[in-house]
Design a protein around this motif. Structure first.
Motif, PDB file in Angstrom:
ATOM      1  N   ALA B 109       4.063  -2.579  -9.053  1.00  0.00           N
ATOM      2  CA  ALA B 109       5.255  -2.030  -8.415  1.00  0.00           C
ATOM      3  C   ALA B 109       5.437  -0.532  -8.640  1.00  0.00           C
ATOM      4  O   ALA B 109       5.044   0.012  -9.672  1.00  0.00           O
ATOM      5  CB  ALA B 109       6.486  -2.773  -8.923  1.00  0.00           C
ATOM      6  N   TYR B 110       5.962   0.133  -7.606  1.00  0.00           N
ATOM      7  CA  TYR B 110       6.565   1.453  -7.730  1.00  0.00           C
ATOM      8  C   TYR B 110       7.718   1.471  -6.734  1.00  0.00           C
ATOM      9  O   TYR B 110       7.784   0.614  -5.849  1.00  0.00           O
ATOM     10  CB  TYR B 110       5.551   2.575  -7.455  1.00  0.00           C
ATOM     11  CG  TYR B 110       4.846   2.510  -6.122  1.00  0.00           C
ATOM     12  CD1 TYR B 110       5.468   2.957  -4.963  1.00  0.00           C
ATOM     13  CD2 TYR B 110       3.565   2.004  -6.022  1.00  0.00           C
ATOM     14  CE1 TYR B 110       4.831   2.890  -3.735  1.00  0.00           C
ATOM     15  CE2 TYR B 110       2.914   1.925  -4.795  1.00  0.00           C
ATOM     16  CZ  TYR B 110       3.561   2.375  -3.655  1.00  0.00           C
ATOM     17  OH  TYR B 110       2.940   2.304  -2.439  1.00  0.00           O
ATOM     18  N   GLY B 115       7.127   6.083  -3.256  1.00  0.00           N
ATOM     19  CA  GLY B 115       6.277   5.999  -2.064  1.00  0.00           C
ATOM     20  C   GLY B 115       6.533   7.145  -1.103  1.00  0.00           C
ATOM     21  O   GLY B 115       5.599   7.749  -0.584  1.00  0.00           O
ATOM     22  N   ILE B 116       7.794   7.448  -0.870  1.00  0.00           N
ATOM     23  CA  ILE B 116       8.123   8.507   0.093  1.00  0.00           C
ATOM     24  C   ILE B 116       7.677   9.871  -0.434  1.00  0.00           C
ATOM     25  O   ILE B 116       7.141  10.684   0.297  1.00  0.00           O
ATOM     26  CB  ILE B 116       9.633   8.498   0.412  1.00  0.00           C
ATOM     27  CG1 ILE B 116       9.971   7.248   1.226  1.00  0.00           C
ATOM     28  CG2 ILE B 116      10.041   9.767   1.180  1.00  0.00           C
ATOM     29  CD1 ILE B 116      11.452   7.030   1.471  1.00  0.00           C
ATOM     30  N   PHE B 117       7.888  10.105  -1.736  1.00  0.00           N
ATOM     31  CA  PHE B 117       7.561  11.424  -2.293  1.00  0.00           C
ATOM     32  C   PHE B 117       6.167  11.501  -2.899  1.00  0.00           C
ATOM     33  O   PHE B 117       5.801  12.504  -3.493  1.00  0.00           O
ATOM     34  CB  PHE B 117       8.632  11.864  -3.279  1.00  0.00           C
ATOM     35  CG  PHE B 117       9.953  12.116  -2.600  1.00  0.00           C
ATOM     36  CD1 PHE B 117      10.103  13.189  -1.730  1.00  0.00           C
ATOM     37  CD2 PHE B 117      11.013  11.245  -2.773  1.00  0.00           C
ATOM     38  CE1 PHE B 117      11.297  13.395  -1.063  1.00  0.00           C
ATOM     39  CE2 PHE B 117      12.221  11.446  -2.109  1.00  0.00           C
ATOM     40  CZ  PHE B 117      12.359  12.528  -1.253  1.00  0.00           C
ATOM     41  N   ARG B 118       5.390  10.437  -2.710  1.00  0.00           N
ATOM     42  CA  ARG B 118       3.986  10.440  -3.169  1.00  0.00           C
ATOM     43  C   ARG B 118       3.862  10.912  -4.616  1.00  0.00           C
ATOM     44  O   ARG B 118       3.084  11.824  -4.916  1.00  0.00           O
ATOM     45  CB  ARG B 118       3.112  11.324  -2.266  1.00  0.00           C
ATOM     46  CG  ARG B 118       3.273  11.060  -0.796  1.00  0.00           C
ATOM     47  CD  ARG B 118       2.290  10.031  -0.323  1.00  0.00           C
ATOM     48  NE  ARG B 118       2.967   8.977   0.409  1.00  0.00           N
ATOM     49  CZ  ARG B 118       2.368   8.095   1.190  1.00  0.00           C
ATOM     50  NH1 ARG B 118       1.097   8.111   1.345  1.00  0.00           N
ATOM     51  NH2 ARG B 118       3.038   7.148   1.789  1.00  0.00           N
ATOM     52  N   PHE B 122       3.010   6.654  -7.723  1.00  0.00           N
ATOM     53  CA  PHE B 122       2.542   6.091  -6.459  1.00  0.00           C
ATOM     54  C   PHE B 122       1.016   6.117  -6.413  1.00  0.00           C
ATOM     55  O   PHE B 122       0.368   5.109  -6.136  1.00  0.00           O
ATOM     56  CB  PHE B 122       3.141   6.882  -5.283  1.00  0.00           C
ATOM     57  CG  PHE B 122       2.410   6.715  -3.972  1.00  0.00           C
ATOM     58  CD1 PHE B 122       2.707   5.659  -3.134  1.00  0.00           C
ATOM     59  CD2 PHE B 122       1.432   7.627  -3.585  1.00  0.00           C
ATOM     60  CE1 PHE B 122       2.033   5.502  -1.930  1.00  0.00           C
ATOM     61  CE2 PHE B 122       0.765   7.472  -2.386  1.00  0.00           C
ATOM     62  CZ  PHE B 122       1.063   6.414  -1.549  1.00  0.00           C
ATOM     63  N   GLU B 126      -1.193   2.741  -6.467  1.00  0.00           N
ATOM     64  CA  GLU B 126      -1.962   2.485  -5.250  1.00  0.00           C
ATOM     65  C   GLU B 126      -3.456   2.353  -5.568  1.00  0.00           C
ATOM     66  O   GLU B 126      -4.137   1.498  -5.002  1.00  0.00           O
ATOM     67  CB  GLU B 126      -1.751   3.602  -4.218  1.00  0.00           C
ATOM     68  CG  GLU B 126      -0.491   3.477  -3.387  1.00  0.00           C
ATOM     69  CD  GLU B 126      -0.550   2.334  -2.376  1.00  0.00           C
ATOM     70  OE1 GLU B 126      -1.568   2.177  -1.709  1.00  0.00           O
ATOM     71  OE2 GLU B 126       0.444   1.589  -2.292  1.00  0.00           O
ATOM     72  N   LYS B 127      -3.925   3.204  -6.481  1.00  0.00           N
ATOM     73  CA  LYS B 127      -5.344   3.163  -6.837  1.00  0.00           C
ATOM     74  C   LYS B 127      -5.665   1.821  -7.502  1.00  0.00           C
ATOM     75  O   LYS B 127      -6.654   1.174  -7.160  1.00  0.00           O
ATOM     76  CB  LYS B 127      -5.670   4.332  -7.777  1.00  0.00           C
ATOM     77  CG  LYS B 127      -7.135   4.509  -8.061  1.00  0.00           C
ATOM     78  CD  LYS B 127      -7.445   5.934  -8.529  1.00  0.00           C
ATOM     79  CE  LYS B 127      -8.882   6.053  -9.000  1.00  0.00           C
ATOM     80  NZ  LYS B 127      -9.108   5.421 -10.320  1.00  0.00           N
TER      81      LYS B 127
END
Ligand SMILES: Nc1ncnc2c1ncn2[C@@H]1O[C@H](COP(=O)(O)OP(=O)(O)O)[C@@H](O)[C@H]1O
Ligand SMILES: [Mg+2]
Lengths: 358, 253
Positions: B109-110, B115-118, B122, B126-127
């Motif tokens: 989770a994040y 997600g929006i601000f990378r 994130f 994601e990795k």
């Protein structure tokens, strides 16, 4: 991992094209303005172009990404417009710098619209398909009519509301800000093309990054198969509501731009009524459902077109209709989509289709 | 040792029709358990009861000591049951990789703002998700398809992707509803090996519905036969398959 990175780069590039397109259009227009090569007609359309693009992006988040049909987006725009204009009227005579005041106006418009989006989303998102469309349509009309009947003023004793007339406000001096059907007169004209483009870029940034994140995947998974999404432990209500609320907030920002672009603000059928909601939906459908860049292009083309064709008076609507049909075919007809896919295949040498959200 | 899944007298009626009645089963950890029976016997309904799609009219479901009766789908998945569907249900517009990443949603989770601000978080999560999803796809030999749209996958691969997605949620119990449906004998053979591999590699407990008797007798430790919503027979696979009543139920179908 290579393929994953290639895919990521494709999305990155696609997003870059979207931003680049907006920025390039901005520069071209700025140059035209500097050199005086712009008609006053086009000049007057610059802020509306930003507004409609923002609204189309906002609605595509609900219709394309979340897969729900909303016909009430003009209602969120209306809320954003009136709350932010009220704020600007209240603060007009204060010592607050104009930039900061407008910044807060944007924030207030977004948050108020988001609040209403959240509130009506809770019961409404339990409905499906046509029912949702009907209820959101009704919501938009109710908001417009309520605002039309609303009187609001502030005096030394604080705020006063009435749905009757200005006498019923029982004001002791002070100023009346919203005058029923006459709406708000004299909100500062803080909107301009530059701010419009910046807000559009921010809306694009939020929506595109949202789509390509864990949250966006969840929203699209729910759209694609609700039962499967539940079976992997997704909270359906949470993500539907989140998409709806963010979309409402962005529509509210469109409303802020609208309210600060004119000297008088009224809730009319043509700006905040269902025809407006449907117009925004037309942009979304024409640009390709789920295609964010397409929404911007469609909003711009379909807003400019009727104006550019004004000289052709009789043939104007005919050409408009033909363009609509061709756009529709190009973005949504299976045969055209296959054709486009074949072109892509030829270019990339492989038959596949990852995401098309760009 | 207590059973991983214990079902007591589970039942549901649809407008007077008892689709499932007095259903009992106990499944041990790491077991490969089969649920068989003629068409319309109520097998899929049992899955829908176990996963919260339907609320049982009576009975109790216990998973790993927790009473999970009456919870909704989301909660039951979080408690540790994942499933596939008789009619494949993929996230059709998402890529193969993203289908699995949706399965990883709750355990990696994040926030939406990350997600929006990378944010670095994130990127990091994601990795991890990409790596984990590819690992899972590799088990099913699907990693080469990771950038395909799920709906563009061949049928057999779609079935496998559903299993990979279910496993991504890190379940304690995996339910497979007719995983070999529509497969040819070669594909079925391959699927049998994959199911065994999943059991061993992930230390998984599996309950599967299947019509292919070769598959059932080849991989199931024990079976329950369902007929007209009720348990007809229960026991070791070979005993059950040679039971005269069971044979009759199938021939009578
Ligand atoms: N939602 C429902 N409403 C009414 N009847 C249902 C429902 N779901 C299943 N049934 C009925 O329950 C019975 C068992 O169906 P099912 O569990 O799908 O059988 P199968 O063993 O082939 O998987 C069937 O008679 C079916 O019509
Ligand atoms: Mg079934």
């Amino acid at each position: 991992m290579d393929k994953v990175n290639v895919e990521k780069q494709k999305i990155f590039r696609s997003n870059l094209i979207t931003f680049g397109m907006v920025i390039a259009a901005y520069i071209v227009v700025e140059v035209m303005m500097k050199t005086g090569n712009i008609t006053s007609l086009l000049k007057g359309l610059l802020v509306p172009l930003c507004i409609y693009s923002i609204l189309a992006v906002s609605l595509n988040l609900v219709v394309g990404i979340s897969g729900e049909l909303s016909l009430g987006h003009a209602g969120f725009m209306c809320i954003g417009a009136f709350t932010s204009a009220t704020w600007s009227m209240l603060m007009k005579s204060s010592s607050m710098p104009e930039g900061i005041r407008f910044f807060f106006a944007i924030l207030i418009g977004a948050v108020s619209a988001a609040f209403f989006g959240f509130l009506i989303g809770i019961p409404v998102l339990r409905l499906k398909g046509d029912y949702l469309a009907i209820v959101t349509l009704a919501f938009g009309e109710i908001i417009k009519n309520l605002v039309n009947a609303l009187y609001f003023g502030v005096d030394a004793k604080g705020p006063h509301f009435s749905l009757e007339d200005s006498m019923h406000l029982n004001m002791d001096g002070g100023t009346i800000i919203i005058k029923g059907a006459q709406g708000i007169t004299g909100a500062p004209k803080n909107s301009n093309f530059t701010i419009g483009v910046i807000l559009l870029l921010i809306a694009l940034f939020i929506v595109l990054n949202l789509i390509n994140s864990r949250t966006g995947r969840a929203i699209m998974a729910i759209r694609d198969n609700r039962i499967a999404a539940e079976s992997v432990g997704l909270n359906i209500t949470k993500y539907k509501l989140l998409a709806f609320t963010i979309s409402a907030a962005i529509a509210g920002v469109g409303g802020v731009l609208y309210a600060h672009n004119l000297s008088s603000l009224q809730a009319l059928p043509k700006n905040f009524g269902y025809n407006q909601s449907i117009m925004i939906l037309v942009f979304v459908v024409m640009g390709g459902i789920g295609n964010i860049r397409g929404s911007v292009i469609a909003a711009v083309v379909l807003t400019l077109l009727p104006e550019l064709l004004r000289g052709l008076s009789d043939y104007r609507m005919l050409i408009y209709a033909v363009v609509l049909i061709f756009m529709m075919l190009f973005t949504s007809a299976p045969a055209f989509m296959q054709y486009r896919e074949r072109i892509m295949t030829a270019l990339h040498g492989k038959n596949k289709g990852g995401k098309e959200m760009d | 040792m207590a059973a991983l899944l214990k079902v007591d007298s589970l039942g549901i009626s649809f407008g007077g029709l008892k689709a499932v009645d007095k259903f009992n089963v106990e499944i041990e950890k790491n077991e490969l358990y089969g649920l068989i029976g003629p068409n319309g016997a109520g097998k899929t309904t049992v899955f829908n009861l176990l996963t919260g799609v339907y609320k049982p009219t009576n009975g109790q479901i216990t998973l790993d000591g927790d009473n999970i009766t009456g919870l909704d789908c989301e909660a039951i998945n979080k408690k540790g049951i994942a499933r596939t569907f008789q009619n494949i249900r993929l996230f059709s517009q998402l890529s193969v990789l993203d289908n699995v990443k949706v399965g990883l949603h709750n355990n990696h989770a994040y926030s939406t703002l990350d997600g929006i601000f990378r944010t670095p978080k994130f990127r990091k999560v994601e990795k991890q998700m990409d790596e984990r999803a590819l690992e899972l796809l590799k088990v099913f030999e699907l990693e080469g398809y990771c950038d395909y749209k799920a709906s563009n996958l061949p049928y057999g691969q779609q079935r496998k992707l559903e299993i990979a997605r279910a496993l991504a949620t890190e379940p304690k119990l995996l339910l497979l509803d007719e995983p070999a449906a529509g497969m040819n004998p070669n594909e079925t053979e391959e699927l049998m090996n994959t199911i065994r591999l999943v059991r061993d590699k992930f230390d998984m407990t599996i309950l599967l519905i299947e019509h292919d008797m070769k598959l059932v007798s080849g991989i199931c430790d024990r079976l329950t036969v369902l007929n007209f919503g009720q348990v007809l027979k229960q026991g070791l696979t070979q005993d059950v398959l040679h039971d005269p009543e069971v044979i009759k139920a199938y021939l009578g179908d």
